[in-house]
Design an enzyme around this catalytic site. Structure first.
Site, PDB file in Angstrom:
ATOM      1  N   ASP A 463       0.829  -1.195   0.000  1.00 40.25           N
ATOM      2  CA  ASP A 463       0.000   0.000   0.000  1.00 40.25           C
ATOM      3  C   ASP A 463       0.873   1.259   0.000  1.00 40.25           C
ATOM      4  OD1 ASP A 463      -2.343   1.481   0.116  1.00 40.25           O
ATOM      5  OD2 ASP A 463      -3.179   0.378   1.810  1.00 40.25           O
ATOM      6  N   ASP A 529     -10.617   1.976  -3.403  1.00 35.93           N
ATOM      7  CA  ASP A 529     -11.117   1.617  -2.073  1.00 35.93           C
ATOM      8  C   ASP A 529     -12.626   1.472  -2.075  1.00 35.93           C
ATOM      9  OD1 ASP A 529      -8.761   1.402  -0.807  1.00 35.93           O
ATOM     10  OD2 ASP A 529      -8.827   3.333   0.206  1.00 35.93           O
TER      11      ASP A 529
HETATM   12  C1  DGJ Z   1      -5.945   1.745   1.830  1.00 41.85           C
HETATM   13  C2  DGJ Z   1      -6.285   0.533   1.025  1.00 41.85           C
HETATM   14  O1  DGJ Z   1      -6.716   0.884  -0.238  1.00 41.85           O
HETATM   15  C3  DGJ Z   1      -7.317  -0.292   1.780  1.00 41.85           C
HETATM   16  O2  DGJ Z   1      -7.728  -1.378   1.009  1.00 41.85           O
HETATM   17  C4  DGJ Z   1      -6.694  -0.744   3.069  1.00 41.85           C
HETATM   18  O3  DGJ Z   1      -5.636  -1.612   2.820  1.00 41.85           O
HETATM   19  C5  DGJ Z   1      -6.226   0.461   3.864  1.00 41.85           C
HETATM   20  N1  DGJ Z   1      -5.390   1.325   3.087  1.00 41.85           N
HETATM   21  C6  DGJ Z   1      -5.495   0.033   5.091  1.00 41.85           C
HETATM   22  O4  DGJ Z   1      -4.976   1.085   5.785  1.00 41.85           O
END
Ligand code: DGJ
EC number: 3.2.1.22
Length: 726
Positions: A463, A529
């Site tokens: 991430d 997300d």
């Molecule tokens: C952002 C990501 O896109 C989510 O899927 C998740 O992993 C969160 N970060 C976790 O902090």
């Protein structure tokens, strides 16, 4: 469908002079070397067929624009790196200087070689020098098997004092009939929203200064003939394969010449070349096609031809993020893993929250040790249970980030990217770890290496949750995005070499790092997300303009989407997730038995269809009614389409809908495809052909006349399975 693969190394390399005609995959690029300077791009577009020397020379001559009154006495030609010494007054190819000198360069060709396969040129390497300025450039231009063109430049300071390179942008001409532009915009949770505008005089500039690709990145910048669509018109599209600051632009000059260009966007002072130093630009990719689908197909074929392209069936993922967030508890996660196994999941990914001090998103980034307060026996008990259930174990990391509230930041405040003397504004309460700092790089490499060595991990969700603003490199605070981008590539490359079996997903606040640079070293991207299927229909449709479905993470979320509050039937959620790398992100340990049983049917359907969905050709219909859309994947003998009702239509029915991409001469059986034996939509009408259990028609009829669709309620979809029967 057979995939294009890289040619066997049976080609030849020979010196090149005159006019070079690259031809491959239905595309031609004609490069004029006759001026003895940088190559001039005389043509980029559909295949011109075999052309002899005389025809090529005539093509070049026929394309030279008129010299008009009250203007320069030379025609304005599009060199690959256009410059003022050739009379170019648009965006310059190279900008830089040596203490104010050498700011304009005049290159003289030194050498050129052409790579050929079966006597057809497919690549050119051209070297040119400005001896007075002491700058040499090497250009590499390649036409890949799919017809995707890419080019890059290396600039070398041959001799002399330090040369500061401010900008390097590679340009390609597009014809005047391309009078409309399309690119993508967006934001967190709403990535890849198309925008159209006229190709007017001036510059349409898409700069990304986020230190990452960006949730608002253009993804592609396309110019096309009026009204171009998925299957209509001619389209020329550009993509910069780079995960840091970058630029894409479309420019029409007052003389009518128009170009698409792009490259890395350098911050002040980021590239300083002492004698002997070089700068390598990223690859700038260019795809020409008849319609956006063909443009996408060239990108997809290229990605699928990479030696490292995932070849195993894409496993069904259970990701814990929206199921438990930071609430890490062995008992709860074990229950979730068991529920995942029961519905047929094959990979279990433990998301954010497993490491020291990470009880919420305000602390802990950088402290990459399993949190002993939550996991007193380490991750082993969970990994043992997950793998014992037959699932692969995956882990979330965010290696490039650091919370000021972390042991790492307290020990090494100088490892945070910052201008001298102060921190940049925080974002999600975090800062960025300076990977250009050798000790910081070594530290994070060691931590990740140890985690992967110590635990049975098959997958990393990598991430990256903030923009890089004021990203200064310590101790001077000099701009550091360029170095950071290269360092993260090095980090990924090194880890992949040490742990070749581990797959890596590129996630960045959702879909903030989706580009061909990161995809050279990762195995899928997280598109957004937002798992709300209504939003996902658009996000996946347009992410697919660059990235094929098997590389796009696509999950079934909870009945009510966490990010939008909308509620959807499981059929709409799962029927949307089906067209990507399928996963689940929902606390199914608390779902009803009926929901789990239905989900299991969807998982089975995905497993049955993933061979087709992950190798076939992506097609999208140009549907006049914006309340609905149709998309699909077409293989050799079968296809799957989804007719998606987004909103309430103005008219009662959507009219016949065409199924593009099938063999016109083939005969096909079309029938509704349900998971298990459940109808996956509620229709307010009945349709004769659906009621009869399907219809058999030639591909030409399906593509031109089409089929009536049921009048679906909004936010429902109907899947259609198409099988070739003759
Ligand atoms: C952002 C990501 O896109 C989510 O899927 C998740 O992993 C969160 N970060 C976790 O902090």
């Amino acid at each position: 469908m057979p995939l294009n693969t890289e040619p066997a190394p049976t080609g030849t390399t020979a010196p090149a002079t005159g006019v070079v005609h690259l031809r491959r995959g239905g595309v031609s690029v004609v490069l004029d070397l006759t001026a003895g300077r940088l190559p001039v791009v005389a043509y980029w577009g559909g295949d011109l067929g075999h052309l002899g020397i005389d025809s090529l020379a005539a093509l070049v001559r026929a394309g030279i624009p008129a010299v008009v009154p009250n203007d320069l006495d030379v025609p304005e030609l599009v060199e690959v790196l256009p410059g003022a010494s050739g009379g170019w007054r648009g965006q310059p190819g190279i900008e830089g200087h040596t203490e104010g000198a050498d700011w304009t360069l005049r290159f003289t060709a030194e050498s050129a070689t052409v790579d050929s396969i079966d006597d057809t040129a497919v690549a050119l390497t051209a070297t040119a020098i400005d001896p007075a300025a002491g700058i040499r450039t090497v250009l590499r231009l390649e036409l890949l098997p799919s017809g995707l063109f890419r080019h890059r430049a290396t600039v070398t300071r041959v001799a002399g004092a330090e040369y500061v390179l401010d900008s390097l942008q590679l340009a390609l001409p597009v014809p005047r009939r391309a009078s409309e532009l399309l690119d993508l915009a967006g934001r967190w949770g709403h990535e890849r929203t198309p925008q159209r505008l006229p190709f007017a005089v001036g510059t349409h500039l898409r700069d990304s200064r986020r230190g990452r690709t960006g949730t608002d990145a253009a993804l592609i910048l396309a110019a096309g003939t009026p009204g171009f669509g998925f299957n209509a018109g001619e389209v020329w599209a550009l993509h910069v394969g780079w995960s840091g600051n970058h630029r894409e632009y479309a420019e029409r000059l007052s003389n009518g010449t128009q170009v698409l260009g792009g490259g890395e966007l350098l911050l002040p002072g980021e590239v300083r070349l002492a004698a002997g130093d070089s700068y390598d630009s990223p690859w700038v990719y260019a795809s020409w096609g008849r319609g956006l689908d063909q443009v996408a197909e060239r990108f997809h074929d290229y990605l699928r031809s990479r030696p490292g392209h995932p070849s195993s069936p894409r496993p069904v993922v259970l990701n814990t993020w929206e199921a438990v967030y930071f609430d890490h508890d062995l008992g709860r996660l074990t229950e979730l893993a068991e529920a995942a196994a029961e519905v047929g999941a094959e990979r279990f990914v433990l998301d954010d929250g497993w490491f020291r001090h990470r009880r919420d998103d305000s602390a802990g980034l950088g402290d990459w040790y399993v949190d002993e307060t939550v996991w007193p026996d380490g991750l082993d008990p969970l990994i043992d249970r997950v793998t014992g259930l037959g699932l692969q174990f995956g882990l979330w990391v965010e290696p490039e980030m650091i919370n000021p509230d972390s042991d790492l930041a307290r020990a090494h405040p100088e490892w945070m990217l910052a201008p001298a003397g102060r921190l940049p504004v925080a974002s999600r309460q975090q800062q960025v770890l300076d990977l250009g700092h050798p000790e910081a790089f070594a530290h994070i490499l060691q931590r990740l290496d140890e985690i992967l060595t110590r635990n049975r991990i098959g997958y990393l969700k990598w991430d990256h949750n903030r923009d890089l603003v004021e990203a200064g490199h310590s101790p001077t605070g000099a701009a550091g995005v360029h170095e950071q981008t290269l360092a993260v590539y090095r980090l990924l490359d090194e880890l992949r070499e040490r742990h070749p079996g581990v797959e890596i997903e590129s996630c960045s606040s959702g879909g903030g790092r989706a580009d061909l640079g990161i995809l050279e070293r990762t195995d899928r991207i997280w598109a957004s997300d937002v798992i709300d299927p209504l939003e996902r229909q658009q996000i996946q449709r347009w992410t697919g303009q660059l990235v094929p479905p098997e590389l796009v993470g696509s999950h079934v979320g909870s009945p009510t989407a966490h990010t939008t509050g909308r509620s959807h039937a499981l059929s709409f959620r799962a029927g949307t997730a089906l067209f990507g790398h399928f996963g689940i992100e929902w606390d199914i340990s608390r779902a009803t038995q009926a929901e789990r049983a239905e989900l299991a049917d969807w998982v089975s359907l995905y497993k049955e269809l993933r061979g087709l969905l992950h190798t076939g050709r992506v097609v999208r219909a140009d549907h006049a009614d914006a309340s609905a859309l149709l998309h699909g994947v077409v293989g050799e003998t079968d296809a799957l389409f989804a007719f998606v009702q987004l909103t309430t239509p103005l008219t009662a029915i959507s009219g016949p809908v065409v199924l593009p991409g099938l063999e016109p001469a083939g005969t096909y059986r079309v029938a509704a495809q349900y998971p298990g034996d459940r109808p996956n939509c509620r229709s307010t009408t009945t349709l004769p052909w659906l009621g009869d259990g399907g219809v058999t028609l030639p591909g030409s009829v399906l593509a031109e006349s089409g089929l009536q669709m049921p009048a679906l309620h909004p936010e429902q979809l109907l899947l259609l399975r198409v099988t070739r029967v003759g």
